[in-house]
Design an enzyme around this catalytic site. Structure first.
Site, PDB file in Angstrom:
ATOM      1  N   CYS A 188       4.557  53.525  46.489  1.00 31.24           N
ATOM      2  CA  CYS A 188       5.525  53.197  47.760  1.00 31.24           C
ATOM      3  C   CYS A 188       6.068  51.805  47.979  1.00 31.24           C
ATOM      4  O   CYS A 188       5.210  50.767  47.605  1.00 31.24           O
ATOM      5  CB  CYS A 188       4.684  53.534  49.042  1.00 31.24           C
ATOM      6  SG  CYS A 188       4.047  55.171  49.134  1.00 31.24           S
ATOM      7  N   ARG A 195       9.218  52.351  43.042  1.00 32.66           N
ATOM      8  CA  ARG A 195       7.826  52.519  43.453  1.00 32.66           C
ATOM      9  C   ARG A 195       7.360  53.876  44.269  1.00 32.66           C
ATOM     10  O   ARG A 195       6.391  54.013  44.450  1.00 32.66           O
ATOM     11  CB  ARG A 195       7.574  51.630  44.616  1.00 32.66           C
ATOM     12  CG  ARG A 195       6.991  50.267  44.029  1.00 32.66           C
ATOM     13  CD  ARG A 195       6.594  49.398  45.070  1.00 32.66           C
ATOM     14  NE  ARG A 195       5.663  48.359  44.546  1.00 32.66           N
ATOM     15  CZ  ARG A 195       4.387  48.322  44.779  1.00 32.66           C
ATOM     16  NH1 ARG A 195       3.864  49.287  45.210  1.00 32.66           N
ATOM     17  NH2 ARG A 195       3.718  47.547  43.983  1.00 32.66           N
ATOM     18  N   TRP A 255       5.844  57.564  48.122  1.00 33.00           N
ATOM     19  CA  TRP A 255       5.451  58.391  46.866  1.00 33.00           C
ATOM     20  C   TRP A 255       4.143  58.914  47.674  1.00 33.00           C
ATOM     21  O   TRP A 255       3.115  58.326  47.990  1.00 33.00           O
ATOM     22  CB  TRP A 255       4.902  57.535  45.735  1.00 33.00           C
ATOM     23  CG  TRP A 255       4.569  58.356  44.536  1.00 33.00           C
ATOM     24  CD1 TRP A 255       5.256  58.696  43.412  1.00 33.00           C
ATOM     25  CD2 TRP A 255       3.137  58.758  44.195  1.00 33.00           C
ATOM     26  NE1 TRP A 255       4.531  59.615  42.560  1.00 33.00           N
ATOM     27  CE2 TRP A 255       3.234  59.428  43.066  1.00 33.00           C
ATOM     28  CE3 TRP A 255       1.970  58.534  44.759  1.00 33.00           C
ATOM     29  CZ2 TRP A 255       2.135  60.005  42.444  1.00 33.00           C
ATOM     30  CZ3 TRP A 255       0.771  59.220  44.162  1.00 33.00           C
ATOM     31  CH2 TRP A 255       1.055  59.762  42.960  1.00 33.00           C
ATOM     32  N   ASN A 309       1.129  51.606  52.471  1.00 36.13           N
ATOM     33  CA  ASN A 309       0.744  51.806  51.238  1.00 36.13           C
ATOM     34  C   ASN A 309      -0.632  52.074  50.839  1.00 36.13           C
ATOM     35  O   ASN A 309      -1.518  51.007  51.417  1.00 36.13           O
ATOM     36  CB  ASN A 309       1.422  50.567  50.361  1.00 36.13           C
ATOM     37  CG  ASN A 309       1.656  51.173  48.621  1.00 36.13           C
ATOM     38  OD1 ASN A 309       0.951  51.972  48.430  1.00 36.13           O
ATOM     39  ND2 ASN A 309       2.036  49.989  48.044  1.00 36.13           N
ATOM     40  N   GLY A 310      -1.279  52.913  50.221  1.00 35.61           N
ATOM     41  CA  GLY A 310      -2.678  52.880  50.021  1.00 35.61           C
ATOM     42  C   GLY A 310      -2.965  54.000  50.598  1.00 35.61           C
ATOM     43  O   GLY A 310      -2.593  54.868  51.350  1.00 35.61           O
ATOM     44  N   GLU A 365       1.903  57.047  22.589  1.00 36.87           N
ATOM     45  CA  GLU A 365       2.846  56.509  23.375  1.00 36.87           C
ATOM     46  C   GLU A 365       4.187  57.195  23.419  1.00 36.87           C
ATOM     47  O   GLU A 365       4.807  57.415  24.350  1.00 36.87           O
ATOM     48  CB  GLU A 365       3.037  55.205  23.177  1.00 36.87           C
ATOM     49  CG  GLU A 365       4.170  54.335  23.723  1.00 36.87           C
ATOM     50  CD  GLU A 365       4.196  54.355  25.341  1.00 36.87           C
ATOM     51  OE1 GLU A 365       3.109  54.736  25.864  1.00 36.87           O
ATOM     52  OE2 GLU A 365       5.165  53.907  25.974  1.00 36.87           O
ATOM     53  N   LYS A 381       6.173  58.778  26.791  1.00 39.89           N
ATOM     54  CA  LYS A 381       7.670  58.666  26.912  1.00 39.89           C
ATOM     55  C   LYS A 381       8.493  59.699  27.002  1.00 39.89           C
ATOM     56  O   LYS A 381       9.189  60.133  27.938  1.00 39.89           O
ATOM     57  CB  LYS A 381       8.459  57.656  25.810  1.00 39.89           C
ATOM     58  CG  LYS A 381       8.247  56.112  25.930  1.00 39.89           C
ATOM     59  CD  LYS A 381       8.530  55.343  27.053  1.00 39.89           C
ATOM     60  CE  LYS A 381       7.518  55.519  28.147  1.00 39.89           C
ATOM     61  NZ  LYS A 381       6.373  54.525  28.151  1.00 39.89           N
ATOM     62  N   GLU A 398       7.406  62.172  30.025  1.00 37.31           N
ATOM     63  CA  GLU A 398       7.465  61.803  31.570  1.00 37.31           C
ATOM     64  C   GLU A 398       9.175  61.511  31.626  1.00 37.31           C
ATOM     65  O   GLU A 398       9.381  61.635  33.117  1.00 37.31           O
ATOM     66  CB  GLU A 398       6.795  60.411  31.940  1.00 37.31           C
ATOM     67  CG  GLU A 398       7.626  59.098  31.205  1.00 37.31           C
ATOM     68  CD  GLU A 398       6.739  57.912  31.561  1.00 37.31           C
ATOM     69  OE1 GLU A 398       6.315  57.567  32.603  1.00 37.31           O
ATOM     70  OE2 GLU A 398       6.676  56.958  30.651  1.00 37.31           O
ATOM     71  N   HIS A 427      -6.930  69.775  11.710  1.00 40.28           N
ATOM     72  CA  HIS A 427      -8.319  70.282  12.308  1.00 40.28           C
ATOM     73  C   HIS A 427      -8.001  71.139  13.437  1.00 40.28           C
ATOM     74  O   HIS A 427      -8.872  71.153  14.245  1.00 40.28           O
ATOM     75  CB  HIS A 427      -9.110  68.897  12.696  1.00 40.28           C
ATOM     76  CG  HIS A 427      -9.493  68.174  11.407  1.00 40.28           C
ATOM     77  ND1 HIS A 427     -10.222  68.916  10.564  1.00 40.28           N
ATOM     78  CD2 HIS A 427      -8.955  67.074  10.870  1.00 40.28           C
ATOM     79  CE1 HIS A 427     -10.568  67.751   9.559  1.00 40.28           C
ATOM     80  NE2 HIS A 427      -9.499  66.703   9.919  1.00 40.28           N
ATOM     81  N   LYS A 469       6.246  53.782  39.764  1.00 40.56           N
ATOM     82  CA  LYS A 469       5.851  52.694  39.050  1.00 40.56           C
ATOM     83  C   LYS A 469       4.696  52.093  39.846  1.00 40.56           C
ATOM     84  O   LYS A 469       4.610  52.130  40.858  1.00 40.56           O
ATOM     85  CB  LYS A 469       7.110  51.728  38.640  1.00 40.56           C
ATOM     86  CG  LYS A 469       6.862  50.995  37.454  1.00 40.56           C
ATOM     87  CD  LYS A 469       8.019  50.494  36.924  1.00 40.56           C
ATOM     88  CE  LYS A 469       7.987  49.388  35.662  1.00 40.56           C
ATOM     89  NZ  LYS A 469       7.793  50.372  34.436  1.00 40.56           N
TER      90      LYS A 469
HETATM   91  C1  F6R Z   1       4.285  55.228  31.334  1.00 38.26           C
HETATM   92  C2  F6R Z   1       3.943  54.278  32.282  1.00 38.26           C
HETATM   93  C3  F6R Z   1       2.649  54.032  32.736  1.00 38.26           C
HETATM   94  C4  F6R Z   1       2.039  52.863  33.086  1.00 38.26           C
HETATM   95  C5  F6R Z   1       0.694  52.827  33.444  1.00 38.26           C
HETATM   96  C6  F6R Z   1       0.199  51.120  33.958  1.00 38.26           C
HETATM   97  O1  F6R Z   1       5.619  54.757  30.924  1.00 38.26           O
HETATM   98  O2  F6R Z   1       4.814  53.098  32.519  1.00 38.26           O
HETATM   99  O3  F6R Z   1       1.976  54.908  31.897  1.00 38.26           O
HETATM  100  O4  F6R Z   1       1.884  52.179  31.610  1.00 38.26           O
HETATM  101  O5  F6R Z   1       0.894  53.175  34.884  1.00 38.26           O
HETATM  102  O6  F6R Z   1       0.930  50.572  34.332  1.00 38.26           O
HETATM  103  P1  F6R Z   1       0.597  48.884  34.427  1.00 38.26           P
HETATM  104  O7  F6R Z   1       1.241  48.503  33.171  1.00 38.26           O
HETATM  105  O8  F6R Z   1       1.757  48.230  35.467  1.00 38.26           O
HETATM  106  O9  F6R Z   1      -0.806  48.586  34.666  1.00 38.26           O
END
Ligand code: F6R
Length: 590
Positions: free
Chosen positions: A2, A28, A73, A99-100, A468, A472, A475, A491, A585
């Site tokens: 948010c 956000r 969000w 937020n929260g 990773e 990517k 998502e 396995h 994010k």
């Molecule tokens: C994936 C992604 C998330 C963040 C995770 C941690 O592309 O961005 O998996 O890596 O939410 O976020 P930070 O690095 O801000 O603690």
């Protein structure tokens, strides 16, 4: 999660100013948005479902100098217009963006209902303006009523409330970040700096357990509990407005992938004495733990290999959300290394709390200067990647790995060697990311865009990069992707391979090369379509994505073309790579 942004001051375009600022916070949360303005002495609220970036509302709330807005969000209550923030009190004099999570909201809401308050949303947030209104019946002072309300709340929160009668903004923080921007003609309060970066670079951070009240001319910070006034320093931020903009690119994600031409070198540019001190601290620690979430967790996993191979030191990785039960191993001589792009991730903060409760020291590796994790750690290193706006983390990961690798070299008295290797790697990335290379990856995405499953394999530090790669691709493109350690396939997972299933093999010129090539051959024998990301071609590859040979820094190089592939898969499949569904994010809830 948010985005929050508000303004009070001498400007009379606060409504459109807040809308514009919120567009910079959309990463956000982007399921709905809303803005509250003071017009004719009362609160006027505009809210909608959908993304604020599509809103052209220069006409909204003309002649307004007090406004607060939100991009949501959803946590409590579905994505509806009624659940969108801001929420107002019964008299339309208070509006709140939040937020929260307020954990005891149901109990508070019941009490308020009995006192005659009615509620229109399913959110926990709506109780905030009503409770402040209730307390204002006893004390006319908005800030005191807000402080009193906070004492009733359980949980982690950050909220911004405006009051039309006193013409003030009040913000309170217990867990979720809030920052004040000091403008020439008023004050800005936001969950993140990009909201107001084009207006001011002077900031004041609100710490946990603090409150701030401003009428646009005066500003007072105080302790949330005691009300005692707190003096705050003004800090000048170093990020530029251009760094936070898309520029010539269609999406932030592609811009940030391309930024890696320079961002790895910026990460390596650290204060040498500080790196050596931290390397000594790790060498002397009795138990070092590495934690992070999601992509940052993959940097930690890669660092386990860096520390083992380069520094010959055992460190323990755990996803931050799983760290709780490690507390048995913590003591004052232990060290916790936390890795986070945003510096606000709730699970990471929780891990820090656990370590601190045992007297252990915390080293943070963050991107956002002044973030909670950066400020609360005992030692902190910034990766200097510049603002990362796309939800999917790209340049932060390679910066995190570069810093962790540098520390590993310093631990073995080889800091210079590490610097040289990483700077050479940075210039190889610069050469690699040329237009022809990017087109090649786009063409591959075109070819495999309709596949429903994709597998990625790697060994050693390329194993976390395989994990990773899967994050990517999942998502942003919503293709089912899974990463494995190459040796694990036989396995079980190999049962999933069918004729034409795309399988990416992440390869380096290293001691495990022969093993991972064997794993690729096993996949090919079951029909897999093998994409090799490697410095050298091999007959098993159906497609070869050439990467420079980077030695121990191969993981940093190998992940980049896969980030680009994920981006192009999203675009080809008609998805918005910057704002993937269900995500946001900066995950500030546990
Ligand atoms: C994936 C992604 C998330 C963040 C995770 C941690 O592309 O961005 O998996 O890596 O939410 O976020 P930070 O690095 O801000 O603690």
């Amino acid at each position: 999660m948010c985005g929050i942004f508000g303004y009070v001051g001498q400007r009379n375009d606060a409504g459109s100013l807040v809308i514009d600022g919120l567009k910079n916070l959309e990463y956000r949360g982007y399921d709905s948005w809303g803005v509250a303005c003071k017009t004719n002495g009362k609160v006027t609220i505009e809210k909608e479902i959908g993304k604020i970036s599509t809103v052209e509302r220069a006409d909204f709330a003309q002649q307004c100098s007090l406004a607060a807005g939100h991009t949501r969000w959803a946590t409590h209550g579905g994505v509806t217009k009624l659940n969108a923030h801001p929420h107002a009190n019964s008299n339309q004099t208070i509006a709140v963006v939040h937020n929260g999570i307020i954990e005891n909201y149901q109990e508070i809401r019941e009490g308020l209902k009995q006192k005659g308050h009615s509620f229109v949303s399913e959110t926990d947030s709506e109780i905030i303006p009503h409770l402040i209104e209730e307390y204002m019946k006893e004390t006319d002072d908005f800030a005191s009523a807000a402080r009193r309300a906070c004492k009733d709340f359980d949980g982690r929160f950050g909220f911004l409330a405006l009051n039309t009668e006193s013409n003030t903004l009040v913000a309170a923080r217990r867990g979720s970040p809030l920052i004040v921007g000091v403008g020439k003609d008023g004050y800005f309060i936001a969950s993140d700096i990009p909201a107001f970066m084009e207006h001011t670079k002077l900031v004041q951070y609100l710490d946990d357990g603090e409150m701030v009240v401003t009428d646009g001319t005066n500003i007072i910070f105080s302790d949330l509990e005691t009300g005692e006034e707190i003096q705050k320093r003004e800090i000048e931020i170093t990020w530029s407005v251009e760094q936070a903009q898309k520029g010539e690119f269609d999406h932030f994600m592609l811009k940030e992938i391309m930024d890696q031409k320079e961002s790895v070198a910026r990460a390596v540019n650290q204060n040498e004495d500080q790196i050596i001190t931290l390397a000594e601290a790790i060498n002397n620690a009795q138990g070092t733990f590495l934690v992070g979430c999601g992509t940052a967790a993959k940097a930690c996993m890669a660092a386990e290999y860096f520390f083992s191979v380069i520094a010959e030191k055992h460190v323990n990785f755990a996803p931050a959300s799983e760290f709780k039960l490690y507390h048995h191993f913590l003591k004052p001589e232990s060290l916790l290394i936390v890795v986070s792009q945003s510096g606000e991730t709730a699970d990471v903060l929780e891990a820090m709390k656990i370590a601190k409760s045992k007297g252990s020291k915390v080293l943070a590796i963050c991107n956002v200067e002044g973030s909670t994790i950066d400020r609360e750690a005992d030692y902190s290193l910034l990766i200097n990647a510049g603002p990362e706006r796309a939800v999917a983390s790209t340049k932060a990961l390679t910066g995190q790995m570069a810093v962790l690798m540098l520390i590993a070299y310093a631990m073995n008295d080889k800091l210079r060697e590490g610097q040289k290797l990483l700077l050479e790697t940075s210039s190889k990335i610069n050469d690699m990311l040329n237009p022809r290379y990017v087109n090649f990856i786009e063409e591959l995405a075109e070819k495999i865009q309709d596949k429903s499953d994709l597998f990625i394999i790697g060994k050693s530090w390329n194993y976390p990069m395989a994990l990773e790669s899967a994050i990517k691709i999942q998502e942003v493109s919503y293709v089912h992707a899974e990463g494995f350690a190459g040796g694990e396939l036989k396995h079980g997972p190999i049962a999933l391979i069918e004729e034409g299933t795309p399988c990416i093999a992440l390869v380096g010129n290293d001691e495990v090369k022969a093993d991972i090539i064997s794993n690729a051959i096993e996949l090919k024998a079951r029909g897999g379509f093998i994409v090799g990301v490697a410095p050298e071609n091999n007959e098993v590859f159906d497609v070869w994505i050439k990467v420079p040979d980077a030695g121990t820094a191969q993981a940093i190089v190998n992940i980049i073309p896969v980030q680009a592939l994920a981006y192009f898969l999203a675009v080809k499949r008609g998805k918005d790579p910057d704002m993937p569904r269900n995500l946001a994010k900066s995950v500030t809830v546990k």
